[in-house]
Design a protein around this motif. Structure first.
Motif, PDB file in Angstrom:
ATOM      1  N   THR A 189       0.930  -0.684  -0.357  1.00 52.72           N
ATOM      2  CA  THR A 189       0.146   0.139   0.402  1.00 52.72           C
ATOM      3  C   THR A 189       0.614   1.229  -0.007  1.00 52.72           C
ATOM      4  O   THR A 189       2.107   1.594   1.055  1.00 52.72           O
ATOM      5  CB  THR A 189      -1.057   0.332   1.270  1.00 52.72           C
ATOM      6  OG1 THR A 189      -1.822  -1.370   1.096  1.00 52.72           O
ATOM      7  CG2 THR A 189      -1.424   1.337   1.280  1.00 52.72           C
ATOM      8  N   ASP A 190       0.315   2.573  -1.051  1.00 48.52           N
ATOM      9  CA  ASP A 190       1.003   3.120  -1.253  1.00 48.52           C
ATOM     10  C   ASP A 190      -0.139   4.814  -0.425  1.00 48.52           C
ATOM     11  O   ASP A 190      -1.398   4.324  -1.292  1.00 48.52           O
ATOM     12  CB  ASP A 190       1.324   3.709  -2.382  1.00 48.52           C
ATOM     13  CG  ASP A 190       3.098   3.107  -2.515  1.00 48.52           C
ATOM     14  OD1 ASP A 190       4.033   3.384  -1.810  1.00 48.52           O
ATOM     15  OD2 ASP A 190       3.511   2.776  -3.667  1.00 48.52           O
ATOM     16  N   LYS A 191       0.532   5.743   0.061  1.00 46.75           N
ATOM     17  CA  LYS A 191      -0.605   6.705   0.648  1.00 46.75           C
ATOM     18  C   LYS A 191       0.412   7.915   0.133  1.00 46.75           C
ATOM     19  O   LYS A 191       1.591   8.544   0.486  1.00 46.75           O
ATOM     20  CB  LYS A 191      -0.570   6.878   1.677  1.00 46.75           C
ATOM     21  CG  LYS A 191      -1.901   6.084   2.013  1.00 46.75           C
ATOM     22  CD  LYS A 191      -2.026   5.990   3.128  1.00 46.75           C
ATOM     23  CE  LYS A 191      -3.660   5.276   3.684  1.00 46.75           C
ATOM     24  NZ  LYS A 191      -4.356   5.626   5.006  1.00 46.75           N
ATOM     25  N   ILE A 192       0.339   8.246  -1.449  1.00 49.42           N
ATOM     26  CA  ILE A 192       1.594   9.150  -2.298  1.00 49.42           C
ATOM     27  C   ILE A 192       0.844   8.968  -3.967  1.00 49.42           C
ATOM     28  O   ILE A 192       0.551   8.475  -4.318  1.00 49.42           O
ATOM     29  CB  ILE A 192       2.791   8.828  -1.943  1.00 49.42           C
ATOM     30  CG1 ILE A 192       3.935   9.338  -2.498  1.00 49.42           C
ATOM     31  CG2 ILE A 192       3.380   7.595  -3.291  1.00 49.42           C
ATOM     32  CD1 ILE A 192       4.875   8.943  -2.336  1.00 49.42           C
ATOM     33  N   SER A 193       1.434  10.229  -4.338  1.00 48.64           N
ATOM     34  CA  SER A 193       0.854  10.713  -5.780  1.00 48.64           C
ATOM     35  C   SER A 193       1.049   9.561  -6.437  1.00 48.64           C
ATOM     36  O   SER A 193       2.204   9.622  -6.734  1.00 48.64           O
ATOM     37  CB  SER A 193       1.525  11.853  -5.946  1.00 48.64           C
ATOM     38  OG  SER A 193       1.267  12.315  -7.508  1.00 48.64           O
TER      39      SER A 193
END
Length: 82
Positions: free
Chosen positions: A34-38
């Motif tokens: 999981t990434d929480k990035i643009s």
């Protein structure tokens, strides 16, 4: 191995909706990233880790192709690393 990759554009966003869509498939994922990035760039920590872990014959599920790249050029660069 079967992998799950999820990404939202901002840290404050919940991954819940994307996670729910993938979990409805009923697949027993071996590992989730999981990434929480643009998605603007290709330097995403979880995606980079996935690229190192994946082997030929493995399967990667993603809720939407847009989670891997913002446009065709970006998507092509991302996919070239697998």
């Amino acid at each position: 191995m079967i992998y799950k990759y999820e990404r939202v554009s901002k840290r404050k966003q919940s991954i819940g909706g994307r996670e729910m869509i993938l979990d409805k498939l009923g697949i027993a994922f071996n590992k989730a990233y999981t990434d929480k990035i643009s998605g603007k760039g290709i330097d995403r920590p979880a995606l980079n880790k996935l690229k190192l872990d994946v082997n030929e014959g493995d399967i990667i599920y993603c809720e939407s192709i847009s989670r891997l790249g913002r446009n065709l050029d970006n998507l092509g660069v991302t996919c070239d690393h697998f």
